[in-house]
Motif scaffolding. Sequence first.
Motif, PDB file in Angstrom:
ATOM      1  N   GLY A   1     115.449  46.855   3.857  1.00  0.00           N
ATOM      2  CA  GLY A   1     114.184  46.199   4.154  1.00  0.00           C
ATOM      3  C   GLY A   1     113.992  45.830   5.605  1.00  0.00           C
ATOM      4  O   GLY A   1     113.047  45.101   5.937  1.00  0.00           O
ATOM      5  N   CYS A   2     114.846  46.335   6.493  1.00  0.00           N
ATOM      6  CA  CYS A   2     114.812  45.929   7.903  1.00  0.00           C
ATOM      7  C   CYS A   2     114.030  46.880   8.801  1.00  0.00           C
ATOM      8  O   CYS A   2     114.085  46.746  10.027  1.00  0.00           O
ATOM      9  N   GLY A   3     113.312  47.838   8.215  1.00  0.00           N
ATOM     10  CA  GLY A   3     112.706  48.897   9.009  1.00  0.00           C
ATOM     11  C   GLY A   3     111.905  48.440  10.206  1.00  0.00           C
ATOM     12  O   GLY A   3     112.170  48.841  11.344  1.00  0.00           O
ATOM     13  N   GLU A   4     110.927  47.567  10.004  1.00  0.00           N
ATOM     14  CA  GLU A   4     110.070  47.179  11.121  1.00  0.00           C
ATOM     15  C   GLU A   4     110.770  46.209  12.068  1.00  0.00           C
ATOM     16  O   GLU A   4     110.277  45.975  13.182  1.00  0.00           O
ATOM     17  N   ALA A   5     111.923  45.649  11.676  1.00  0.00           N
ATOM     18  CA  ALA A   5     112.606  44.636  12.477  1.00  0.00           C
ATOM     19  C   ALA A   5     113.845  45.165  13.174  1.00  0.00           C
ATOM     20  O   ALA A   5     114.551  44.403  13.835  1.00  0.00           O
ATOM     21  N   ILE A   6     114.137  46.459  13.050  1.00  0.00           N
ATOM     22  CA  ILE A   6     115.446  46.950  13.459  1.00  0.00           C
ATOM     23  C   ILE A   6     115.698  46.772  14.956  1.00  0.00           C
ATOM     24  O   ILE A   6     116.826  46.501  15.374  1.00  0.00           O
ATOM     25  N   ASP A   7     114.659  46.891  15.786  1.00  0.00           N
ATOM     26  CA  ASP A   7     114.880  46.713  17.217  1.00  0.00           C
ATOM     27  C   ASP A   7     115.278  45.276  17.537  1.00  0.00           C
ATOM     28  O   ASP A   7     116.184  45.031  18.344  1.00  0.00           O
ATOM     29  N   ALA A   8     114.638  44.289  16.897  1.00  0.00           N
ATOM     30  CA  ALA A   8     114.987  42.888  17.117  1.00  0.00           C
ATOM     31  C   ALA A   8     116.385  42.579  16.589  1.00  0.00           C
ATOM     32  O   ALA A   8     117.149  41.825  17.204  1.00  0.00           O
ATOM     33  N   ILE A   9     116.744  43.164  15.455  1.00  0.00           N
ATOM     34  CA  ILE A   9     118.077  42.942  14.890  1.00  0.00           C
ATOM     35  C   ILE A   9     119.151  43.527  15.802  1.00  0.00           C
ATOM     36  O   ILE A   9     120.195  42.902  16.038  1.00  0.00           O
ATOM     37  N   MET A  10     118.918  44.728  16.324  1.00  0.00           N
ATOM     38  CA  MET A  10     119.892  45.334  17.242  1.00  0.00           C
ATOM     39  C   MET A  10     120.023  44.520  18.523  1.00  0.00           C
ATOM     40  O   MET A  10     121.117  44.369  19.077  1.00  0.00           O
ATOM     41  N   HIS A  11     118.918  43.970  19.003  1.00  0.00           N
ATOM     42  CA  HIS A  11     118.974  43.124  20.202  1.00  0.00           C
ATOM     43  C   HIS A  11     119.823  41.892  19.933  1.00  0.00           C
ATOM     44  O   HIS A  11     120.667  41.502  20.759  1.00  0.00           O
ATOM     45  N   PHE A  12     119.652  41.294  18.759  1.00  0.00           N
ATOM     46  CA  PHE A  12     120.461  40.130  18.390  1.00  0.00           C
ATOM     47  C   PHE A  12     121.943  40.502  18.325  1.00  0.00           C
ATOM     48  O   PHE A  12     122.807  39.771  18.827  1.00  0.00           O
ATOM     49  N   ALA A  13     122.268  41.642  17.703  1.00  0.00           N
ATOM     50  CA  ALA A  13     123.668  42.064  17.588  1.00  0.00           C
ATOM     51  C   ALA A  13     124.292  42.240  18.961  1.00  0.00           C
ATOM     52  O   ALA A  13     125.452  41.834  19.194  1.00  0.00           O
ATOM     53  N   GLU A  14     123.562  42.827  19.889  1.00  0.00           N
ATOM     54  CA  GLU A  14     124.108  43.068  21.223  1.00  0.00           C
ATOM     55  C   GLU A  14     124.271  41.773  22.004  1.00  0.00           C
ATOM     56  O   GLU A  14     125.279  41.572  22.708  1.00  0.00           O
ATOM     57  N   LEU A  15     123.307  40.865  21.889  1.00  0.00           N
ATOM     58  CA  LEU A  15     123.396  39.598  22.615  1.00  0.00           C
ATOM     59  C   LEU A  15     124.545  38.746  22.110  1.00  0.00           C
ATOM     60  O   LEU A  15     125.182  38.022  22.896  1.00  0.00           O
ATOM     61  N   THR A  16     124.815  38.803  20.819  1.00  0.00           N
ATOM     62  CA  THR A  16     125.890  37.989  20.245  1.00  0.00           C
ATOM     63  C   THR A  16     127.192  38.763  20.104  1.00  0.00           C
ATOM     64  O   THR A  16     128.182  38.220  19.614  1.00  0.00           O
ATOM     65  N   ASP A  17     127.191  40.033  20.521  1.00  0.00           N
ATOM     66  CA  ASP A  17     128.374  40.882  20.432  1.00  0.00           C
ATOM     67  C   ASP A  17     128.895  40.948  18.995  1.00  0.00           C
ATOM     68  O   ASP A  17     130.089  40.883  18.735  1.00  0.00           O
ATOM     69  N   SER A  18     127.959  41.077  18.051  1.00  0.00           N
ATOM     70  CA  SER A  18     128.307  41.093  16.633  1.00  0.00           C
ATOM     71  C   SER A  18     128.281  42.525  16.114  1.00  0.00           C
ATOM     72  O   SER A  18     127.272  43.227  16.273  1.00  0.00           O
ATOM     73  N   CYS A  19     129.374  42.943  15.484  1.00  0.00           N
ATOM     74  CA  CYS A  19     129.344  44.264  14.876  1.00  0.00           C
ATOM     75  C   CYS A  19     128.462  44.221  13.637  1.00  0.00           C
ATOM     76  O   CYS A  19     128.165  43.152  13.097  1.00  0.00           O
ATOM     77  N   PHE A  20     128.006  45.384  13.205  1.00  0.00           N
ATOM     78  CA  PHE A  20     127.130  45.438  12.052  1.00  0.00           C
ATOM     79  C   PHE A  20     127.494  46.613  11.169  1.00  0.00           C
ATOM     80  O   PHE A  20     128.044  47.622  11.615  1.00  0.00           O
ATOM     81  N   VAL A  21     127.208  46.437   9.890  1.00  0.00           N
ATOM     82  CA  VAL A  21     127.331  47.506   8.902  1.00  0.00           C
ATOM     83  C   VAL A  21     125.951  47.668   8.269  1.00  0.00           C
ATOM     84  O   VAL A  21     125.066  46.828   8.460  1.00  0.00           O
ATOM     85  N   THR A  22     125.760  48.733   7.534  1.00  0.00           N
ATOM     86  CA  THR A  22     124.504  48.909   6.824  1.00  0.00           C
ATOM     87  C   THR A  22     124.778  49.082   5.337  1.00  0.00           C
ATOM     88  O   THR A  22     125.861  49.499   4.930  1.00  0.00           O
ATOM     89  N   THR A  23     123.784  48.769   4.551  1.00  0.00           N
ATOM     90  CA  THR A  23     123.828  49.167   3.154  1.00  0.00           C
ATOM     91  C   THR A  23     123.502  50.659   3.089  1.00  0.00           C
ATOM     92  O   THR A  23     122.984  51.229   4.058  1.00  0.00           O
ATOM     93  N   PRO A  24     123.785  51.333   1.983  1.00  0.00           N
ATOM     94  CA  PRO A  24     123.536  52.778   1.936  1.00  0.00           C
ATOM     95  C   PRO A  24     122.097  53.163   2.259  1.00  0.00           C
ATOM     96  O   PRO A  24     121.855  54.158   2.950  1.00  0.00           O
ATOM     97  N   ASP A  25     121.136  52.357   1.798  1.00  0.00           N
ATOM     98  CA  ASP A  25     119.737  52.711   2.030  1.00  0.00           C
ATOM     99  C   ASP A  25     119.248  52.341   3.419  1.00  0.00           C
ATOM    100  O   ASP A  25     118.095  52.627   3.768  1.00  0.00           O
ATOM    101  N   ALA A  26     120.096  51.744   4.237  1.00  0.00           N
ATOM    102  CA  ALA A  26     119.709  51.384   5.605  1.00  0.00           C
ATOM    103  C   ALA A  26     120.411  52.226   6.655  1.00  0.00           C
ATOM    104  O   ALA A  26     120.155  52.053   7.847  1.00  0.00           O
ATOM    105  N   LYS A  27     121.277  53.131   6.244  1.00  0.00           N
ATOM    106  CA  LYS A  27     121.978  53.959   7.222  1.00  0.00           C
ATOM    107  C   LYS A  27     121.009  54.685   8.138  1.00  0.00           C
ATOM    108  O   LYS A  27     121.249  54.826   9.343  1.00  0.00           O
ATOM    109  N   GLY A  28     119.888  55.131   7.589  1.00  0.00           N
ATOM    110  CA  GLY A  28     118.922  55.874   8.378  1.00  0.00           C
ATOM    111  C   GLY A  28     118.135  55.040   9.362  1.00  0.00           C
ATOM    112  O   GLY A  28     117.378  55.588  10.167  1.00  0.00           O
TER     113      GLY A  28
END
Length: 612
Positions: free
Chosen positions: A234-261
């Motif tokens: 369900g993160c499609g429209e928010a993915i750029d903001a989520i990636m920015h958060f991950a990079e700023l906090t140096d947090s690794c991330f995983v995806t659920t199977p339906d979010a790999k794309g």
Amino acid sequence: MTLSAVVSSADPSTSVEAASLIVSYLEALGVEYVFGVPGGAIEPLYNALAVSSRRGGPRPVLARHEAGAAFMADGYARETGRLGVCCATSGPGATNLLTGIACAFDNSVPLLAITGQPSLPLFGKRALQESSCTGVNTVGMLQHCTRYNTLISHVDQLENKLVSALIRASQPPHGPVHLSIPVDLLRSQVEQRLSPEHLKRLLVKPSLIDEDAIHTLFEAVQRSRKTVLIVGGGCGEAIDAIMHFAELTDSCFVTTPDAKGLINPHHYLYRGVFGFAGHQSAHQALSDGVSLTLAVGTSLGEWTSGAWSTSVLNHHLVHIDSNDEHLMRSPMAQQHVRGRIRSVFERLLDVMHIEQAALGLPWKPSRAHTDLAEVVVRAPDKREDMSSPIKPQRLMTELSNRFPPTTRFIADAGNSTAWSIHYLELRNRRMGLVPGMTMPAANSPTMHSPSRRGERRMDHAGWLRVLMDFAPMGWAIGAAVGIARGNPDYPVVCITGDGSYLMNGQEITVAAQEQLTVIFVVLNDAALGMVKHGQRLAGAEQIAFELPQVDFSLMAQSMGIVGHVIRSPQDFNDLDMGQILNRKGPTLLDVRIDPEEVPPMGLRMQTLDTAP
């Protein structure tokens, strides 16, 4: 604002045919296609679509089966962010839609289904294909897999119920809505009281934000020694903001199977897929000293939670979602953050920037770039195996390397999903990617063609689309057609099994008729593969999985479609990929896979309590 208030403030009423009113509303919303199969009870809608298509408005796409029409509408909605629309006649036409509508319901896809009925005066008289409450009650059947579901019994109900359905489909939790309309009402005159501008305002997505929840989340992030994100479908429209958060906090991330794309699989913080057919590195990332887990836009069902793994469902969890039904599955979480995901992360980033500026602190330096091969740990595989018949692992490598980065891959239920989740990759476009530099997000202009109507594209499903929870065989075949129809500029690769193709393969002729570049890759092992391997792993009786050995390339050729048989990796070298990718029409690849290769399906066996 209520509908009645909007109606009263609209322009003076205009009388139009009911079917024309429906089509004009779809046109106002930017809907370009209505997928369906015509019939007597739905004929007025097709008449209105004929008029509409001549002036450049919505036009019909003729499916071969109503389930295929619903799957096409599903794919169209995922690709464009617009409403998917399908229609069918009464009786068996409506019941044939049922599986596709249920699929959209369980996967939160906004979809409008319109079905016909015999004329109202004929209700209860055993009219042909009657499906009202006095016949085979299709409205009753669809009650449990729609967000809004109604029979229109008077023409004055039409506009109000149509708008109610559109509002319900467009707001979270998204899903299908259904209008059942008698044919005499479709031909009736109705007053149009709502302007297109008012309609669009009614359908604007809410962006309410709970400020207290955002600040509580921010404090949890500040305290955390190690934060890991689970990025859900369900993160499609928010993915750029989520990636920015991950990079700023140096947090690794995983995806659920339906979010790999949704993400760049070569991102330096990516640790793989968690859940069904996932990667050991993803499970490890969620297990090693994690003090805060942010699960974002995910249902936390069987396949997206690692079969309800305690490494996720514990007191370290914060669940962020716009869907209350998803949040109900994580009562053990330390916090629920309700709201539109993009708005939540944009506001969280604002708070982080304000706090950092007030303290005068620099951002934490990002860790050194790490190659994908070192951080995403796959099961022992045979990606480099050149033997014949071709290994499914090798097939995924060939598909990853031979199609451009703009390709939409869509994997069908069964082994196709498992192999794709674990092994398929988007072609690497890093070009020297360094920490802090990301690939274009799946919803960026460089990954999508410009909108034909200038609106901001929303709710994207990314470069790989798979189903969770309710997963009907053959879905990908119809959905691939809908994706390609919604965006004909980029190639679509449908990865399906021989069992699924024997169910719904006739929809390939729609791609041919519409001249769409869809490559159908059929994993041909003369079996229902997941059934066969599941029975073996469970020690169950080996029964009812065999299929005949079919030459699907010859079947395609009989339909005027180019088909090839692939027996080994070397056979890919004989394909003219430039011609395939530029062909205005589909191509079928009949891939003879090694039938003894077991897909990464251990999680499913564990859930069935049959794991060895």
